[in-house]
Enzyme design. Structure first.
Site, short mmCIF file in Angstrom:
data_model
loop_
_atom_site.label_atom_id
_atom_site.label_comp_id
_atom_site.label_asym_id
_atom_site.label_seq_id
_atom_site.Cartn_x
_atom_site.Cartn_y
_atom_site.Cartn_z
N HIS A 173 -2.01 77.57 91.97
CA HIS A 173 -2.63 78.59 91.14
C HIS A 173 -3.79 77.94 90.39
O HIS A 173 -3.73 76.76 90.06
CB HIS A 173 -1.56 79.08 90.15
CG HIS A 173 -1.94 80.25 89.32
ND1 HIS A 173 -2.73 80.16 88.21
CD2 HIS A 173 -1.61 81.57 89.43
CE1 HIS A 173 -2.88 81.35 87.66
NE2 HIS A 173 -2.21 82.23 88.38
N ASP A 206 4.34 72.99 88.07
CA ASP A 206 4.08 74.37 87.69
C ASP A 206 5.35 75.15 88.03
O ASP A 206 5.59 75.48 89.19
CB ASP A 206 2.87 74.89 88.45
CG ASP A 206 2.58 76.35 88.14
OD1 ASP A 206 3.42 77.00 87.49
OD2 ASP A 206 1.52 76.84 88.56
N GLN A 260 6.84 80.24 88.67
CA GLN A 260 7.53 81.18 89.55
C GLN A 260 8.95 80.73 89.84
O GLN A 260 9.71 81.46 90.48
CB GLN A 260 6.76 81.34 90.88
CG GLN A 260 5.37 81.95 90.74
CD GLN A 260 5.40 83.41 90.29
OE1 GLN A 260 6.46 84.05 90.27
NE2 GLN A 260 4.24 83.91 89.88
N LYS A 282 6.92 86.14 82.56
CA LYS A 282 7.38 86.32 83.95
C LYS A 282 8.90 86.28 84.05
O LYS A 282 9.45 86.40 85.14
CB LYS A 282 6.78 85.24 84.85
CG LYS A 282 5.26 85.34 85.02
CD LYS A 282 4.77 84.31 86.03
CE LYS A 282 3.30 84.01 85.86
NZ LYS A 282 2.43 84.92 86.60
N CYS A 312 -5.23 84.36 91.99
CA CYS A 312 -5.62 83.10 91.33
C CYS A 312 -5.41 81.93 92.26
O CYS A 312 -4.86 80.89 91.87
CB CYS A 312 -4.86 82.90 90.03
SG CYS A 312 -5.31 84.08 88.78
C1 LIG Z 1 2.37 79.69 90.14
C2 LIG Z 1 1.71 80.13 88.87
N1 LIG Z 1 1.18 79.20 88.06
C3 LIG Z 1 0.59 79.53 86.90
C4 LIG Z 1 0.47 80.84 86.51
C5 LIG Z 1 -0.23 81.12 85.23
O1 LIG Z 1 0.63 81.73 84.33
P1 LIG Z 1 0.06 82.29 82.96
O2 LIG Z 1 -1.05 83.22 83.30
O3 LIG Z 1 1.20 82.99 82.34
O4 LIG Z 1 -0.42 81.10 82.18
C6 LIG Z 1 1.02 81.83 87.34
C7 LIG Z 1 0.96 83.26 86.99
O5 LIG Z 1 -0.02 83.94 87.07
C8 LIG Z 1 1.63 81.47 88.54
O6 LIG Z 1 2.15 82.39 89.35
#
Ligand SMILES: Cc1ncc(COP(=O)(O)O)c(C=O)c1O
Ligand SMILES: Cc1ncc(COP(=O)(O)O)c(C=O)c1O
Lengths: 420, 129, 420, 129
Positions: free
Chosen positions: A135, A211, A214, A237, A376
């Site tokens: 991401h 990360d 998910q 999430k 993203c």
């Molecule tokens: C795998 C992953 N990493 C990072 C993020 C970023 O999360 P957030 O926007 O809550 O900081 C997301 C969600 O959009 C994600 O799915």
């Protein structure tokens, strides 16, 4: 048929899910006059009454700024905030609550590591290793760190089936200070072997930054079993509110790190020209924290634990299995990502030459909420050579009949675009 | 916040026709003005090449990929601006573009519908600048 | 007597305040069996039902991640989030909504300026000027910036009456890149002349960074009339939720700034090795924002505007006048800070040799919530030569009779400690 | 979360007495162990000087400023530890200190009540380390 498959699966029964759904008031909404079919939990989950109520209760009964208040409601607020930290710590298997730092979201947690650990430990000539399935939030902070320090940024490739290609991993990790990777791909649903990757990082002398955005919502997570050094995830999430996330880090690493942001609440002694800083975790929580949101996240953890993460994971896999089977029967649907045994409840697809946005708009007209776009994940989309995909994701409140609604919506879109 | 008039109203035949058979598709050799941009949130991408004769748009071509709304809107736009003066195009309002598009667009799809005009205006601005 | 004073004052009538109090459910709480007398709004204000309800409504009816969602509830959420930004912009007189960046709190806003503007524009040999009355959040980030860049950190002194001593200001500002100062002291209640200070900064070629944390909640603010470059404030002090704050900046400055944190939502094109960034304000909002909190802050702005900032300010001054007059009659009470005409509704005091914590604990036993300590203002406390003060602060829901309860509590403390 | 037993129970006469007339106040010349720390959230500050003879605490003095709870607790502590072995003091639990204090402390004031023992243990640890 769907029901039979489900009943045969471990996890949640239809009755369990029916009871769960009652806790989510939004599921009674009828966008465009249709029942809401929310298949976008990978972007952000819905919230049960228990979470909304916990925050409500805080604001109605004991809101006050924390840590510095001597009076009763401030004491209640401080205790509730720290209790939420302990709940989160227990939930992810942290060695102590102090290892859990409240941040706004996973993105901030990853930036915190890049700023506070990265700026101090990464030098020109070092390498930072990430994967091609990251991401943007676990990619751009490392790009910036690499640019600022002169370190090289290297990529673990993704193979055609959507799995990490680890054949060159040791070469890639040679000279690396940081290996940052996702536990679960938000685009392909790929589940990575975090314990293996973390061990390889450690063997190469790099810290591992996971990360976990998910993963924490959808499967049992034990950061100590993972053996990683940092893990970041978002409350929104995992049934929690917006505005809160968690960076977990091993205490000895956090202890040795300088602060990221500075200001009230994270100091020890402040003189005009310089200051000393508080211990972990306060050192990393400058300013008035997201108190209500931490309390809400604590309530979300309670909810998830009451249902059971094993059951949630099994149920999500059962829905994924059903959806993959059903979608395989729909002509013109192309599914991205690895075989079922490497997946969790996230399915990216294209339908003929219908652009993801058009498909999502048509699904929306049937009450079905899916994500459309690059998720993203622009470099991965380039690699897959699609401008965008449509992504459906499942969570504990979804049902097999909702997958039928999704399929009917796809058929409608095919009709509009004249696809056989 | 307006709801929009249903997908049947959105995906009208002429929209799908322009999507499948874009008018003025392609590129120009040695254009007088050119620009490419994308809609970062959804990945729609459009490039516009313009040939100018005097103060008028003599020819315009677009290349891109993206949703039916962005591509059909760009296609309809190229038809509308050919022969217009540069000044007229520079002053074209978003409302006028949407009216020319002839369907009602929800807020979330506005950026798709307006990407073409945004790129075209950028091309003209760059030329002048 | 109090009531008479109040009726004669501009601002809110007793009836207005009675109606306002109904909106704040927490005011029905009875800590230690006593009615809650909340005199700590300068630390964090209470929340009206309208704010709690707006967030509740979001979670119950239209929660979804914003900006990237094509479906109906995501569109509603996006629109509500951006509408909140427009409300805030209008409320503080910003030239456009894009100038308002949502952050977690004022502290993050100030850090954002120090990182994104400071790291790019401040060099060895430059000066950064702050005042001796700054909250740690508007001091420590500048200490760190000075240490990292080699710039000098200089201080505008506070005089014995608690006012800024501006006699050397031009000398202090000579060679300065940044002048950071608070609009209102959270410890002394001093109201600074922001327009004058910002003009002096501009004349010296420095940008002005205003800590507007105590100003925006309690007086009409127009950032363009102030003529400053940045202003930062927190939602939780102005009837809004925790987890949200605003950094306002002039568009041309924001436009020229690199991002602070990076990740999803703030990018334009991401390639493996480098990325381009989105326009302002998205460039500064990495990751999923605090959506519910922004919506809650928008509702808080609605509430404040409906009551009227002029009225709120006048009423707060009226309460301050009463409290100062009453406290002047209590032996052993020492009040810190400037004369009434330079003040707003924040009163710091000591009572004999009773430590602030002991006083606050005894007041708490009477249901009175006050702050005790250094108020994130250690250097100022050193200067005042007190380890801690006890601070009472007033807001639109406080009443004159509550001041009587405060006074009775002080008398009780004096009794326990045997002070005449 | 326990509520505490009212302020009259907290500010008992002996607490106020120890606050106003702290025992073992002051400093030692050439102490065998010394440490100073503060409670950053409220500004309480305590320094402890220790003289050790053999394995026993021969003398201890404290200097500081802060609330009645922190200062009285430190004063009571100095009385309690004099003559004890270093090992005994190192093993003193927070509960034992609170019990010795003899009043019930709310969570928010715990740090005040335990600052003295924290500083004393730090002094001893530093000496050994
Ligand atoms: C795998 C992953 N990493 C990072 C993020 C970023 O999360 P957030 O926007 O809550 O900081 C997301 C969600 O959009 C994600 O799915
Ligand atoms: C003057 C002033 N500046 C900054 C802050 C910091 O605000 P926050 O903790 O919400 O970031 C405060 C509040 O504590 C304050 O009163």
């Amino acid at each position: 048929m769907s029901a039979r498959t489900l009943a045969a699966s471990p996890g949640l029964s239809d009755g369990d899910v029916a009871r769960i759904r009652v806790d989510f008031p939004i599921l009674l909404e009828r966008p465009h006059g249709k029942p809401l079919v929310f298949l976008d939990s990978a972007a952000s989950s819905q919230k049960p009454l228990q979470v909304i109520g916990a925050m409500d209760d805080y604001y109605r009964r004991y809101h006050a700024n924390i840590h510095r208040g001597v009076y009763h409601i401030s004491e209640l607020a401080t205790e509730a905030y720290e209790e939420a930290r302990r709940k989160v710590a227990r939930f992810i298997g942290a060695a102590s609550a102090a290892e859990c730092i409240f941040v706004r979201n996973a993105t901030e947690g990853l930036n915190l590591v890049a700023f506070a650990w990265g700026r101090r430990n990464v030098r020109r000539g070092d390498a930072i290793v990430v994967t091609e399935m990251e991401h943007h939030s676990n990619l751009v902070p490392w790009q910036v760190l690499a640019q600022e320090t002169g370190a090289a940024l290297r990529f673990v490739p993704v193979d055609d089936s959507g799995l990490l290609d680890l054949t060159q991993l040791d070469t890639l990790l040679d000279g690396a200070k940081i290996f940052a990777f996702t536990a679960v791909s938000n685009t392909l649903g790929t589940v990575n072997d975090v314990a293996l990757l973390a061990a390889r990082a450690r063997a190469a002398g790099a810290i591992s930054v996971v990360d976990a955005c998910q993963a924490v919502p959808r499967m049992p997570v034990d950061v100590q079993a993972w053996g990683c050094d940092f893990a970041s995830f978002s409350g929104h999430k995992m049934l929690g509110p917006t505005g809160i996330g968690v960076l977990w880090g091993r205490l000895e690493l956090l202890d040795a790190m300088p602060p990221f942001m500075t200001g009230g609440g994270m100091i020890n002694v402040v003189r005009l020209q310089s200051s000393t800083y508080a211990d972990v975790p306060a050192r990393f929580e400058a300013g008035t924290p997201a108190i209500a949101e931490a309390i809400g996240l604590g309530a979300a953890v309670d909810y998830l634990e009451a249902v059971g993460m094993d059951a949630i994971h099994a149920y999500e896999l059962a829905l994924t299995r059903i959806a993959l089977d059903r979608l395989a029967e729909v002509s013109a649907v192309k599914i991205y990502g690895p075989p079922f045994e490497h997946r969790t409840g996230v399915i990216s697809m294209t339908v003929g030459d219908i652009h993801a946005h058009d498909l999502a708009t048509i699904l929306d007209s049937e009450g079905v909420c899916v994500r459309a776009g690059h998720h993203c994940n622009q470099p991965l989309m380039e690699k897959l050579d699609v401008p965008a995909t449509t992504r459906a994701s499942f969570y504990l409140y979804n049902t097999a009949p909702e997958i039928d609604v999704l399929i009917r919506g796809i058929e409608k879109a095919k009709g509009i675009f004249g696809i056989a | 916040m307006n709801d929009f008039g249903g997908v049947d109203d959105l995906y009208r035949d002429f929209i799908l026709d322009h999507y499948r058979h874009p008018r003025n598709a392609g590129t120009l050799e040695n254009p007088d003005a050119t620009f490419e941009d994308n809609n970062p949130l959804c990945g729609d991408r459009i490039r516009m090449d313009v040939r100018i004769a005097g103060d008028r748009i003599d020819d315009v071509r677009f290349a891109g990929r993206g949703c039916a709304i962005s591509q059909a809107s760009a296609s309809l736009l190229t038809e509308a601006v050919k022969g217009k003066t540069v000044a007229e195009v520079e002053q074209l309002s978003d409302e006028a573009v949407l009216e020319n598009l002839g369907i009602s667009i929800s807020a979330v799809r506005l950026k798709c519908a307006l990407l073409g005009i945004k790129v075209l205006k950028s091309a003209l601005a760059l030329k002048r600048g």
